[in-house]
Design an enzyme around this catalytic site. Sequence first.
Site, short mmCIF file in Angstrom:
data_model
loop_
_atom_site.label_atom_id
_atom_site.label_comp_id
_atom_site.label_asym_id
_atom_site.label_seq_id
_atom_site.Cartn_x
_atom_site.Cartn_y
_atom_site.Cartn_z
N GLU A 87 -16.23 -25.00 2.52
CA GLU A 87 -17.18 -24.84 3.63
C GLU A 87 -18.03 -26.10 3.77
O GLU A 87 -18.24 -26.61 4.86
CB GLU A 87 -18.07 -23.63 3.34
CG GLU A 87 -18.85 -23.17 4.54
CD GLU A 87 -19.67 -21.91 4.23
OE1 GLU A 87 -20.59 -21.63 4.98
OE2 GLU A 87 -19.39 -21.23 3.22
N TYR A 91 -21.77 -12.96 2.53
CA TYR A 91 -22.37 -13.47 1.29
C TYR A 91 -23.83 -13.04 1.15
O TYR A 91 -24.18 -12.23 0.30
CB TYR A 91 -22.34 -15.00 1.25
CG TYR A 91 -20.97 -15.66 1.21
CD1 TYR A 91 -19.81 -14.96 0.89
CD2 TYR A 91 -20.86 -17.02 1.50
CE1 TYR A 91 -18.58 -15.61 0.86
CE2 TYR A 91 -19.63 -17.68 1.47
CZ TYR A 91 -18.49 -16.96 1.15
OH TYR A 91 -17.29 -17.61 1.12
#
Lengths: 398, 373
Positions: free
Chosen positions: A237, A121
């Site tokens: 997450e 990311y």
Amino acid sequence: MADDAAAPVTDDGLREEVRAFLENQWTGLLQGETERKAWFAKVVEARWAVPRWPTEWMGRGLGDVQARIVESEFAAAGATGTGQDRTNLWANTLLAGGTQELKERLLLPLLRGEVGMCLLYSEPGAGSDLAGIRTRADRQIDHFLINGQKVWTSYAATADYGMLIARTDWDVPKHRGISFFFLPMKQPGVEVRPLRQITNESQFNEVFLTDAICPEENLLGELGQGWGVLQTALAYERSVMGEGARGPRSGVAESKNEEPLIALAREAGALSDPLIRQEISKVIGLKKLNALNTARAKAEMKQGTSSALMSLGKLAMSRILHEEARVRTMILGAGSLLEGPDFPRAEDANFLTLNAYFTSIGGGTDQIQRNIIGERVLGLPKEPEVDRDIPFRDVRSG
Amino acid sequence: MNSLAAEERLAFQHSTARLLADRSTEVDVRRTMETPSGYDADLWKAMADLGVVGLIIDPAYGGAGAGPVEVEVVFEEAGAALLCSPLLSSGVLAAGLLQALDDEDANLRLLPAIADGSLIATAALTGPRGTWTPGAVAVRARAEGDACRLDGRASFVTHAHVADVLLVAANAADGLAIFEVEARAAGVAVTPAPTFDHTLRIAEVAFDGAPARRISTSRPAWDAVEEALSLARVALAGEQAGGGRRVLEFTVDYAKTRLQFGRAIGSYQAIKHMAADLLLESESATSAARHAAAQLAASASDAKAAVELAAFACADAFVKICADAIQMHGGIAFTWNHPAHLYLRRARSDAQLFGAAAFHRERYVCELEAAHG
């Protein structure tokens, strides 16, 4: 995920079935990776890994209430492997956005814990502003060509796939030109370099992507809709994060059952210092308050009321970790000048001082967290965003 | 300690909230705080009729038979509304002390009248040092035949100026004991002191051979005082949590509507981040207050620690929320007419009553050490 109506099984019947499975199959503690994988495979095979999922993907289409029954039975037996429909970030993201082909290839191996995964990311130029990524994915005939640099990637060296966000359209505003991929990691275009942290450890890596190849079917969601897929992934997450950060790393415990700060102060001969006692009291108080907030959040969620408390945990934990490290240092005084295995107390205080930033920067800085709380919980207006509605190509960066 | 069923508790909370929303508005508070008595006698009667004044008093003596959990809930509402009332002094501290001492005659004589609001009682537990510890007691008791007389001073006695009966901690020949004194008896001089928090009343009480009746008890008297103080601290913690929550609410509302440089000030991170930090303070205070109440109600082994934690955490949180709220409002909250300073005054007073934060932090560490060893 299906509702309860899809599963015509009674709570008691379900409970009996889980118990029977555990009685027959669960042998107690798992030794090593091989036994763990074998057990997970059994749990998947018996459809207990993801009971909320549809039946075509080894689920049972159970509602949350019944799935919790399964989880509580596993927990009572001390067995692992169920509840992955809540906790398996990779499998859930894939189920939500993956192509049929990719799901058939990877879903079950992911549930069995056979696939190494990592997150691609953040970038050097896109930290808090994640939508500002500049890694590009250029469409070829039957694959994408990936070029760019990612950072803060754990397990990159051993991973089979990375969940990647990359820009596929530079002519639309930043959130709309991003796509989400499962990038195969074991290929020449992917170079992993360990990153040395301020703690002098290396848990993270930089990942350099140079003409790396990503097959077309590894795109999750539609082209340019990656930001939405990312939000799903981030939600999974976050739901498993906030379990707290690492404790002291010296491995030399102050005391087994006493508050660590009290034990440390006692050992350092500082427990009678009234100023130190005040500081110790504040830190232990903060820890206890956070535990109470978490307990209250869970209770409120059970009652079905949404709780403002959940979003506060990470901010609270940052403060606790920084404060605890500060007070440890205060207790040691000049002792904190030292480091190394011969000086475990100093090692701990100094490590915890630096590692506190893991929580106050990682996973969204405290400052970003305060924005989120201010805007989503308290309903305060957002700051005007100067890059929101212009083509990404024209956005300033650096 | 006692507890009510959840529905009954909710009913108390809602009826208290409704009553206070109606009768303890900012206008009411500002009017009441300027009166000599410092409380609204009609509202007091209504609260007594509702059962709030006799909340913790045993039904045998005309009360509702509730406990710390209900006290905390009611005081969250009282704190939010800045209620001006002797509820803490009479309904919690004095009633709690009487029940902890458990002198059947004294209970029969005083509790029913406290419960129905016709008698206001308060407790005089500390001297000029104001630490609420046995060593700070500055009243002496001497026997005179079957009767007793008190000499000395008690300080920071909440609502003494409107009290009918004072429960006084005094050192007798055989140790510390609690004495019942008619507030208007000869030899008792109640001098109201000007208070920084105008919604609160405190007085200095001088005893000069004041006639007193000793309240008998089977336990060390200060243990009973600590039990009553625990209940009062839980009430204060609830008041602080409820007050802080209300202040944060109106501050966030203001930040959404106050425009500067063409934007709501709440859109600026300088304000938004303060608000986020205050939400953590506010929620933590609520958790601490409710936890302390629950542990005390259950007589849990960590009840003392939970009360100490709530005492300093809620006190600090309420002061911080009020102080920052004024800063976030800017000039408007520097005016007398804005309510923010009323809450700050309350917060700073609550933070001193029955022991300051540093005192409770020290005792918290002591509790944790004791739990270990």
